[in-house]
Each structure stands twice: as C-alpha cells, then as structure tokens.
Design an enzyme around this catalytic site. Sequence first.
Site, PDB file in Angstrom:
ATOM      1  N   ARG A 118      -1.104  -8.992  13.189  1.00  0.00           N
ATOM      2  CA  ARG A 118      -1.615  -8.000  12.221  1.00  0.00           C
ATOM      3  C   ARG A 118      -2.438  -8.685  11.140  1.00  0.00           C
ATOM      4  NH1 ARG A 118       3.785  -5.441  10.598  1.00  0.00           N
ATOM      5  NH2 ARG A 118       2.591  -4.295   9.040  1.00  0.00           N
ATOM      6  N   ARG A 142      10.880  -1.981  11.446  1.00  0.00           N
ATOM      7  CA  ARG A 142       9.746  -1.644  12.309  1.00  0.00           C
ATOM      8  C   ARG A 142       9.554  -2.741  13.349  1.00  0.00           C
ATOM      9  NH1 ARG A 142       4.837   0.046   8.297  1.00  0.00           N
ATOM     10  NH2 ARG A 142       3.702  -1.170   9.855  1.00  0.00           N
ATOM     11  N   LYS A 176       0.838  -1.212   0.000  1.00  0.00           N
ATOM     12  CA  LYS A 176       0.000   0.000   0.000  1.00  0.00           C
ATOM     13  C   LYS A 176       0.866   1.252   0.000  1.00  0.00           C
ATOM     14  CE  LYS A 176      -2.111  -1.147   3.849  1.00  0.00           C
ATOM     15  NZ  LYS A 176      -1.422  -2.437   4.093  1.00  0.00           N
ATOM     16  N   ARG A 232     -10.100   1.107   8.496  1.00  0.00           N
ATOM     17  CA  ARG A 232      -9.576  -0.212   8.824  1.00  0.00           C
ATOM     18  C   ARG A 232     -10.600  -1.070   9.547  1.00  0.00           C
ATOM     19  NH1 ARG A 232      -3.900   0.477   8.657  1.00  0.00           N
ATOM     20  NH2 ARG A 232      -2.768  -1.404   9.198  1.00  0.00           N
TER      21      ARG A 232
HETATM   22  P1  AP5 Z   1       4.796  -1.629   1.906  1.00  0.00           P
HETATM   23  O1  AP5 Z   1       4.459  -0.782   0.727  1.00  0.00           O
HETATM   24  O2  AP5 Z   1       5.543  -1.018   3.028  1.00  0.00           O
HETATM   25  O3  AP5 Z   1       3.476  -2.385   2.427  1.00  0.00           O
HETATM   26  P2  AP5 Z   1       2.180  -1.822   3.166  1.00  0.00           P
HETATM   27  O4  AP5 Z   1       0.991  -2.459   2.513  1.00  0.00           O
HETATM   28  O5  AP5 Z   1       2.210  -0.351   3.257  1.00  0.00           O
HETATM   29  O6  AP5 Z   1       2.372  -2.520   4.565  1.00  0.00           O
HETATM   30  P3  AP5 Z   1       2.252  -1.929   6.052  1.00  0.00           P
HETATM   31  O7  AP5 Z   1       2.962  -2.925   6.931  1.00  0.00           O
HETATM   32  O8  AP5 Z   1       2.672  -0.531   6.124  1.00  0.00           O
HETATM   33  O9  AP5 Z   1       0.731  -2.056   6.255  1.00  0.00           O
HETATM   34  P4  AP5 Z   1      -0.030  -2.064   7.580  1.00  0.00           P
HETATM   35  O10 AP5 Z   1      -1.397  -1.838   7.096  1.00  0.00           O
HETATM   36  O11 AP5 Z   1       0.157  -3.295   8.372  1.00  0.00           O
HETATM   37  O12 AP5 Z   1       0.686  -0.933   8.453  1.00  0.00           O
HETATM   38  P5  AP5 Z   1       0.336   0.593   8.741  1.00  0.00           P
HETATM   39  O13 AP5 Z   1       1.574   1.352   8.765  1.00  0.00           O
HETATM   40  O14 AP5 Z   1      -0.776   1.030   7.873  1.00  0.00           O
HETATM   41  O15 AP5 Z   1       5.615  -2.894   1.335  1.00  0.00           O
HETATM   42  C1  AP5 Z   1       6.144  -3.887   2.210  1.00  0.00           C
HETATM   43  C2  AP5 Z   1       7.560  -4.313   1.749  1.00  0.00           C
HETATM   44  O16 AP5 Z   1       7.465  -4.960   0.482  1.00  0.00           O
HETATM   45  C3  AP5 Z   1       8.534  -3.137   1.545  1.00  0.00           C
HETATM   46  O17 AP5 Z   1       9.807  -3.551   1.960  1.00  0.00           O
HETATM   47  C4  AP5 Z   1       8.522  -2.892   0.025  1.00  0.00           C
HETATM   48  O18 AP5 Z   1       9.762  -2.391  -0.428  1.00  0.00           O
HETATM   49  C5  AP5 Z   1       8.267  -4.302  -0.505  1.00  0.00           C
HETATM   50  N1  AP5 Z   1       7.477  -4.321  -1.739  1.00  0.00           N
HETATM   51  C6  AP5 Z   1       6.400  -3.545  -2.064  1.00  0.00           C
HETATM   52  N2  AP5 Z   1       5.911  -3.859  -3.268  1.00  0.00           N
HETATM   53  C7  AP5 Z   1       6.684  -4.894  -3.732  1.00  0.00           C
HETATM   54  C8  AP5 Z   1       6.669  -5.672  -4.924  1.00  0.00           C
HETATM   55  N3  AP5 Z   1       5.777  -5.465  -5.893  1.00  0.00           N
HETATM   56  N4  AP5 Z   1       7.586  -6.644  -5.054  1.00  0.00           N
HETATM   57  C9  AP5 Z   1       8.512  -6.866  -4.074  1.00  0.00           C
HETATM   58  N5  AP5 Z   1       8.567  -6.151  -2.933  1.00  0.00           N
HETATM   59  C10 AP5 Z   1       7.671  -5.178  -2.756  1.00  0.00           C
HETATM   60  O19 AP5 Z   1      -0.246   0.488  10.224  1.00  0.00           O
HETATM   61  C11 AP5 Z   1       0.598   0.159  11.310  1.00  0.00           C
HETATM   62  C12 AP5 Z   1      -0.186   0.153  12.605  1.00  0.00           C
HETATM   63  O20 AP5 Z   1      -0.743   1.464  12.863  1.00  0.00           O
HETATM   64  C13 AP5 Z   1      -1.402  -0.780  12.660  1.00  0.00           C
HETATM   65  O21 AP5 Z   1      -1.041  -2.109  12.980  1.00  0.00           O
HETATM   66  C14 AP5 Z   1      -2.232  -0.110  13.748  1.00  0.00           C
HETATM   67  O22 AP5 Z   1      -1.731  -0.396  15.025  1.00  0.00           O
HETATM   68  C15 AP5 Z   1      -2.019   1.374  13.471  1.00  0.00           C
HETATM   69  N6  AP5 Z   1      -3.025   1.920  12.547  1.00  0.00           N
HETATM   70  C16 AP5 Z   1      -2.776   2.412  11.289  1.00  0.00           C
HETATM   71  N7  AP5 Z   1      -3.936   2.823  10.717  1.00  0.00           N
HETATM   72  C17 AP5 Z   1      -4.922   2.596  11.630  1.00  0.00           C
HETATM   73  C18 AP5 Z   1      -6.329   2.794  11.618  1.00  0.00           C
HETATM   74  N8  AP5 Z   1      -6.970   3.293  10.558  1.00  0.00           N
HETATM   75  N9  AP5 Z   1      -7.028   2.464  12.738  1.00  0.00           N
HETATM   76  C19 AP5 Z   1      -6.421   1.962  13.827  1.00  0.00           C
HETATM   77  N10 AP5 Z   1      -5.090   1.720  13.893  1.00  0.00           N
HETATM   78  C20 AP5 Z   1      -4.342   2.035  12.795  1.00  0.00           C
HETATM   79 MG    MG Z   2       2.424   1.056   4.821  1.00  0.00          MG
END
Ligand code: AP5
Ligand code: MG
Length: 218
Positions: free
Chosen positions: A171, A160, A13, A88
Amino acid sequence: MRLILVGPPGAGKGTQAVHLAAHYGIPHISTGDIFRHNMKNETELGMLAKSYVDRGELVPDTVTNEMVKDRLSDSDAKKGFLLDGFPRNVAQAELLRKILEKANTPLDAVLELALDDAEIIARLSGRRTCRNCGATFHMIYEKPATEGICDTCKSDLYQRPDDSEEVVKRRLEVYAEQTKPIVSFYQAEGILLTIPAVGDITEITQRAIAALTAAVSR
Ligand code: AP5
Ligand code: MG
Ligand code: ZN
C-alpha cells in the site's frame, strides 16, 4: 465546504474525517469504507473489490469512478463533502474535476496529512476496526472503552486483512507511485494544504481547521 483528504495509509484520514465532517456539517465519503461495506455484505461490487483491496492494489478506475459519481449525486452531498481516499490517482482527479466543473462546484481545498513511514507502521499495526460501523480504534493510542468492542455500536472489532505487514508495504508503494502525483496536481491548482499529522488527534483536527480557515478566507 468541498474538501479532499489525502495522505499515506494510516496517516489518520478516517480519524480526522469524522471530526472535520462533524465540524463542517458535511458528509464523510470514504471509498475504502464503501468497498469494505460491500465486501462485508458480499455484493457483486464487494466481491470484485476484495481481490484488489486484500492485496493493497487500487480497485480499477471504471468501478471506483462510477461509485463516486453516484455517491456525489446524493442529496446530502449538495451542501458539500469530505472525500477520504478519493481521488487516488491522476485519472480519478481528472474525472472529479470534470464532475465538479459541470456542476459549477469547485473544490475549496485539498488537505494533505504528512507522516513518516515508522509512525505509519505503528498506527496500522495497532489499528482495530469495527466490523459493523467501520469506526476505528488503536490498541495503544485510541483504546475502546472495552477491549475488542466498538464504543459506538458495541459490535466486534477486527484487524483489517490489508493491515498485515506485507500488504502495508505494498500500500505504501502504491501510494508513492500512484497517489502522490495528485499532490502535485492540486499544488499546481493552488488549493493544496499540507499539515504534519503528528501529535494528538484533537491537536491535528485544530491544526487542520486553522489551515482551512486561513486558506478559504484568502
Ligand atoms: P486511520 O484514521 O484509520 O488512517 P487512514 O489514513 O484512514 O488509513 P487507511 O488505512 O484507512 O488508509 P488507506 O488509504 O490505506 O485505506 P482505505 O480504506 O482508504 O488511522 C490509522 C490508525 O492510527 C488508527 O488505529 C487510529 O486510531 C490511529 N491514529 C489516528 N490518528 C492518530 C494520532 N494522531 N495519534 C495516534 N494514533 C492515531 O483504502 C483501502 C483500500 O481500498 C485500498 O488499498 C484500495 O484497494 C481500495 N480503495 C479505496 N479507495 C480507492 C480509490 N479511490 N481507488 C481505487 N481503490 C481504492
Ligand atoms: Mg481510512
Ligand atoms: Zn461500530
């Protein structure tokens, strides 16, 4: 363009959001990035969020909703936005619907990135994140020019804490139980687009833009 990106942790994402936001000239709003920024600066919001984020649990809606409401009222979000990681759960989706209805600015599309668990684990275990600007890299798939250093701002990269095996497991459960229901919510509204999130990063961006172009011109 008013767009939501949804998908399991590690689906790409954040990676895709950077390219899509640049393509459409809209701000990328990531609730995870906002929480991490506050955690780094040890703000009150950051201290509160940390206890949830580090365990892979959702931060309470009261906190998250208020934060998003504020962010969407900023002037740059008037021309559109790309939400990454929000909503979410169904309660957040309902709040967002209310905000957008009131402003008479409906969503154009919800783009779901689909990826299987094995690939998710491979992506998250090799991810490195910039301590300063939040840019993400991968030790194998998206190497920084210099190991351990951010290409954009030259700060240190770190892993992280919520990318540990145990927290990733949690997660994924939280995604299945609480977030996946919003996919049906938006499907019922007729604005859901699902694309496979496999292949090269640029290939996926092209796939996303093609799906969005087809849907928005319908
Ligand atoms: P990346 O692009 O970083 O993936 P992502 O989908 O953004 O994954 P996240 O871990 O950030 O998602 P998340 O939803 O768990 O975490 P968030 O920060 O939102 O890609 C991942 C890896 O793959 C990278 O190394 C990248 O280089 C690689 N990659 C990408 N595309 C690729 C490809 N095509 N081929 C190969 N490699 C590739 O949330 C974190 C925490 O915040 C949550 O757990 C929660 O506690 C809190 N939180 C956030 N939003 C809310 C909400 N709305 N409500 C309540 N709590 C919330
Ligand atoms: Mg992310
Ligand atoms: Zn950086």
